[in-house]
Design a protein around this motif. Structure first.
Motif, PDB file in Angstrom:
ATOM      1  N   GLY A 177       0.802  -1.217   0.000  1.00  0.00           N
ATOM      2  CA  GLY A 177       0.000   0.000   0.000  1.00  0.00           C
ATOM      3  C   GLY A 177       0.832   1.262   0.000  1.00  0.00           C
ATOM      4  N   TYR A 178       0.143   2.392  -0.224  1.00  0.00           N
ATOM      5  CA  TYR A 178       0.769   3.717  -0.257  1.00  0.00           C
ATOM      6  C   TYR A 178      -0.044   4.689   0.596  1.00  0.00           C
ATOM      7  N   VAL A 179       0.660   5.656   1.179  1.00  0.00           N
ATOM      8  CA  VAL A 179       0.028   6.831   1.773  1.00  0.00           C
ATOM      9  C   VAL A 179       0.637   8.043   1.092  1.00  0.00           C
ATOM     10  N   VAL A 180      -0.203   9.069   0.790  1.00  0.00           N
ATOM     11  CA  VAL A 180       0.269  10.254   0.081  1.00  0.00           C
ATOM     12  C   VAL A 180      -0.216  11.502   0.790  1.00  0.00           C
ATOM     13  N   GLY A 181       0.524  12.610   0.597  1.00  0.00           N
ATOM     14  CA  GLY A 181       0.142  13.834   1.281  1.00  0.00           C
ATOM     15  C   GLY A 181       0.761  15.078   0.705  1.00  0.00           C
ATOM     16  N   VAL A 182       0.949  16.060   1.558  1.00  0.00           N
ATOM     17  CA  VAL A 182       1.387  17.385   1.131  1.00  0.00           C
ATOM     18  C   VAL A 182       2.848  17.360   0.687  1.00  0.00           C
ATOM     19  N   PHE A 183       3.176  18.278  -0.231  1.00  0.00           N
ATOM     20  CA  PHE A 183       4.549  18.499  -0.688  1.00  0.00           C
ATOM     21  C   PHE A 183       5.245  17.207  -1.125  1.00  0.00           C
ATOM     22  N   ASN A 184       4.516  16.405  -1.930  1.00  0.00           N
ATOM     23  CA  ASN A 184       5.079  15.185  -2.519  1.00  0.00           C
ATOM     24  C   ASN A 184       5.430  14.124  -1.483  1.00  0.00           C
ATOM     25  N   LEU A 185       4.806  14.157  -0.335  1.00  0.00           N
ATOM     26  CA  LEU A 185       5.061  13.144   0.688  1.00  0.00           C
ATOM     27  C   LEU A 185       4.375  11.844   0.284  1.00  0.00           C
ATOM     28  N   ILE A 186       5.144  10.780   0.118  1.00  0.00           N
ATOM     29  CA  ILE A 186       4.601   9.489  -0.279  1.00  0.00           C
ATOM     30  C   ILE A 186       5.456   8.379   0.308  1.00  0.00           C
ATOM     31  N   LEU A 187       4.796   7.427   0.953  1.00  0.00           N
ATOM     32  CA  LEU A 187       5.461   6.279   1.555  1.00  0.00           C
ATOM     33  C   LEU A 187       4.794   5.001   1.046  1.00  0.00           C
ATOM     34  N   ARG A 188       5.569   3.925   1.010  1.00  0.00           N
ATOM     35  CA  ARG A 188       5.096   2.626   0.523  1.00  0.00           C
ATOM     36  C   ARG A 188       5.408   1.561   1.570  1.00  0.00           C
ATOM     37  N   THR A 189       4.496   0.618   1.714  1.00  0.00           N
ATOM     38  CA  THR A 189       4.743  -0.536   2.574  1.00  0.00           C
ATOM     39  C   THR A 189       4.485  -1.813   1.791  1.00  0.00           C
ATOM     40  N   GLU A 190       5.266  -2.835   2.097  1.00  0.00           N
ATOM     41  CA  GLU A 190       5.061  -4.144   1.489  1.00  0.00           C
ATOM     42  C   GLU A 190       4.805  -5.213   2.540  1.00  0.00           C
ATOM     43  N   ASP A 191       4.605  -4.765   3.790  1.00  0.00           N
ATOM     44  CA  ASP A 191       4.356  -5.718   4.878  1.00  0.00           C
ATOM     45  C   ASP A 191       3.183  -5.277   5.757  1.00  0.00           C
ATOM     46  N   GLY A 192       2.199  -4.664   5.131  1.00  0.00           N
ATOM     47  CA  GLY A 192       1.006  -4.280   5.865  1.00  0.00           C
ATOM     48  C   GLY A 192       1.191  -3.156   6.839  1.00  0.00           C
ATOM     49  N   GLY A 193       2.206  -2.319   6.623  1.00  0.00           N
ATOM     50  CA  GLY A 193       2.426  -1.160   7.479  1.00  0.00           C
ATOM     51  C   GLY A 193       3.382  -1.370   8.623  1.00  0.00           C
ATOM     52  N   GLN A 194       4.007  -2.540   8.691  1.00  0.00           N
ATOM     53  CA  GLN A 194       5.004  -2.755   9.741  1.00  0.00           C
ATOM     54  C   GLN A 194       6.232  -1.885   9.494  1.00  0.00           C
ATOM     55  N   THR A 195       6.593  -1.706   8.221  1.00  0.00           N
ATOM     56  CA  THR A 195       7.680  -0.801   7.839  1.00  0.00           C
ATOM     57  C   THR A 195       7.222   0.023   6.636  1.00  0.00           C
ATOM     58  N   TRP A 196       7.810   1.217   6.501  1.00  0.00           N
ATOM     59  CA  TRP A 196       7.449   2.127   5.422  1.00  0.00           C
ATOM     60  C   TRP A 196       8.714   2.650   4.741  1.00  0.00           C
ATOM     61  N   THR A 197       8.641   2.780   3.417  1.00  0.00           N
ATOM     62  CA  THR A 197       9.770   3.272   2.629  1.00  0.00           C
ATOM     63  C   THR A 197       9.385   4.568   1.923  1.00  0.00           C
ATOM     64  N   PRO A 198      10.143   5.656   2.094  1.00  0.00           N
ATOM     65  CA  PRO A 198       9.873   6.892   1.358  1.00  0.00           C
ATOM     66  C   PRO A 198      10.025   6.684  -0.145  1.00  0.00           C
ATOM     67  N   CYS A 199       9.150   7.331  -0.922  1.00  0.00           N
ATOM     68  CA  CYS A 199       9.149   7.157  -2.380  1.00  0.00           C
ATOM     69  C   CYS A 199       9.179   8.487  -3.127  1.00  0.00           C
ATOM     70  N   GLN A 200       9.687   9.548  -2.480  1.00  0.00           N
ATOM     71  CA  GLN A 200       9.712  10.845  -3.141  1.00  0.00           C
ATOM     72  C   GLN A 200      10.523  10.828  -4.436  1.00  0.00           C
ATOM     73  N   ASP A 201      11.471   9.929  -4.532  1.00  0.00           N
ATOM     74  CA  ASP A 201      12.297   9.829  -5.745  1.00  0.00           C
ATOM     75  C   ASP A 201      11.589   9.085  -6.866  1.00  0.00           C
ATOM     76  N   LEU A 202      10.427   8.515  -6.588  1.00  0.00           N
ATOM     77  CA  LEU A 202       9.711   7.714  -7.587  1.00  0.00           C
ATOM     78  C   LEU A 202       8.541   8.454  -8.219  1.00  0.00           C
ATOM     79  N   THR A 203       8.448   9.769  -8.016  1.00  0.00           N
ATOM     80  CA  THR A 203       7.370  10.561  -8.597  1.00  0.00           C
ATOM     81  C   THR A 203       7.940  11.642  -9.511  1.00  0.00           C
ATOM     82  N   ASP A 204       7.289  11.852 -10.652  1.00  0.00           N
ATOM     83  CA  ASP A 204       7.636  12.976 -11.527  1.00  0.00           C
ATOM     84  C   ASP A 204       6.954  14.224 -10.996  1.00  0.00           C
ATOM     85  N   ASN A 205       7.483  14.751  -9.915  1.00  0.00           N
ATOM     86  CA  ASN A 205       6.870  15.894  -9.222  1.00  0.00           C
ATOM     87  C   ASN A 205       7.957  16.787  -8.655  1.00  0.00           C
TER      88      ASN A 205
END
Length: 357
Positions: A177-205
């Motif tokens: 899953g992903y959570v998104v917000g202000v000023f290109n804030l975006i995080l991704r999880t692959e374990d149901g939210g136990q850990t989160w990885t920043p993804c600001q480098d993965l957006t054309d923004n």
């Protein structure tokens, strides 16, 4: 230009800041550490999002309020929530597993269809998370200037503190899953939210526009943002790439189904694409009011709702938008079709249920 939900959150945040200032003498407790208080008026208080968890409906809103209904919105119970932060979005990829997000970088998870919730992340952790992630990349690749810039952004987030609103959440399943917000804030999880990885480098923004909404159309994952920003996930390139659209105003949401996507937002603008975003056709209406939410009904009609409480509908394909008459209008933030076919709406005045058609 902020999203409708973000504008509401900012207003509520200002009110809460004033209330907290008055409460300092009585012993201030951070809203991130203060459980949401039970309230008999919760279903009449501002609510900002609504989702189905199987047959159940779950709504989120101000002061950490989360409500759930098992009778198509006729009656509601208040969930147990560990924070009092205003909540802006909720999503259930399955009947039992759900996530909610909002002010102060809050990410909440429920494993029992919305009855109880636990906090997985908040804004006090996000800055350090972003700083470490991109600092590690900068150390591994010292010649890549992007990592240093993003690490500096992480340091700024650390210094600013917890106020990092998330505006939307989307999960493909109970793990990804992903959570998104202000000023290109975006995080991704692959374990149901136990850990989160920043993804600001993965957006054309590169300008850091707000990410207002994230949704899947069945054959594409899109992010809608301010100033005409629309991004689509590229599975091969593993990033969110820009999709060109004919409008430079803010988009507040995206919806669709395989072979079709609609994007909507400021001043009543709605566009449809049937070729993966290569071309767009406007769906005209006589309204100049922000469109805040939409859903695809069981009858194949898209329902779109405005900040002023209008309801519009269109069939899939090339049919234009049509206004649906209503006996009552109030600002609408989110809407779903309940299991019995009724339309359930939430907004600044709480819950409203329209009968089965």
């Amino acid at each position: 230009m902020c999203s409708f939900k973000n504008c509401v959150l900012l207003a509520l945040g200002a009110w809460l800041a004033l209330a907290q200032g008055v409460a300092q003498g009585a012993g201030y407790v951070d809203v991130l550490d203060l459980p949401a208080r039970p309230s008999a008026l919760a279903m009449h208080s501002p609510l900002l999002d609504l989702a189905r968890a199987g047959q159940r409906l779950v709504a989120v809103g101000q002061r950490g309020h989360i409500l759930y209904s098992d009778d198509a919105g006729k009656s509601w119970r208040q969930a147990e929530v560990p924070v009092s932060s205003d909540l802006s979005a909720v999503h259930f990829p399955s009947a039992g597993q759900g996530w909610a997000v909002g002010n102060d970088g809050v990410v909440l998870h429920s494993g029992d269809a919305g009855v109880t919730w636990n906090k997985q992340l908040d804004g006090r952790q996000i800055g350090a998370l972003v700083l470490k992630h991109y600092s590690d990349l900068a150390t591994a690749e010292p010649d890549n200037e992007q990592w240093g810039l993003l690490a500096a952004e992480g340091q700024r987030l650390v210094e600013e503190g917890a106020d990092k609103p998330f505006l939307d959440v989307w999960f493909a399943n109970d793990k990804l899953g992903y959570v998104v917000g202000v000023f290109n804030l975006i995080l991704r999880t692959e374990d149901g939210g136990q850990t989160w990885t920043p993804c600001q480098d993965l957006t054309d923004n590169p300008q850091g526009f707000h990410l207002n909404a994230i949704a899947s159309t069945g054959d594409g994952l899109y992010i809608a943002g301010e100033q005409g920003l629309l991004l689509k996930w590229d599975e091969r390139g593993q990033r969110f790439n820009t999709v060109q659209t004919p409008y430079q105003g803010s988009y507040f949401g995206v919806i669709g189904q395989p072979g079709e996507v609609l994007v909507y937002g400021l001043r009543g603008h709605v566009f449809r694409s049937t070729d993966d975003g290569a071309s767009w056709q406007p769906l005209g209406s006589d309204l100049q009011v922000n469109i805040t939410t939409a859903f695809l009904g069981d009858n194949g009609r898209y329902r779109l709702f405005t900040q002023a409480g209008h309801m519009l509908q269109t069939l899939a394909g090339d049919s234009p938008l049509q206004r649906v008459p209503q006996t009552e209008q109030s600002p609408i933030a989110s809407a779903v079709q309940a299991a019995d076919g009724a339309l359930v709406l939430v907004g600044s005045r709480g819950v409203r249920v329209l009968p089965v058609e």
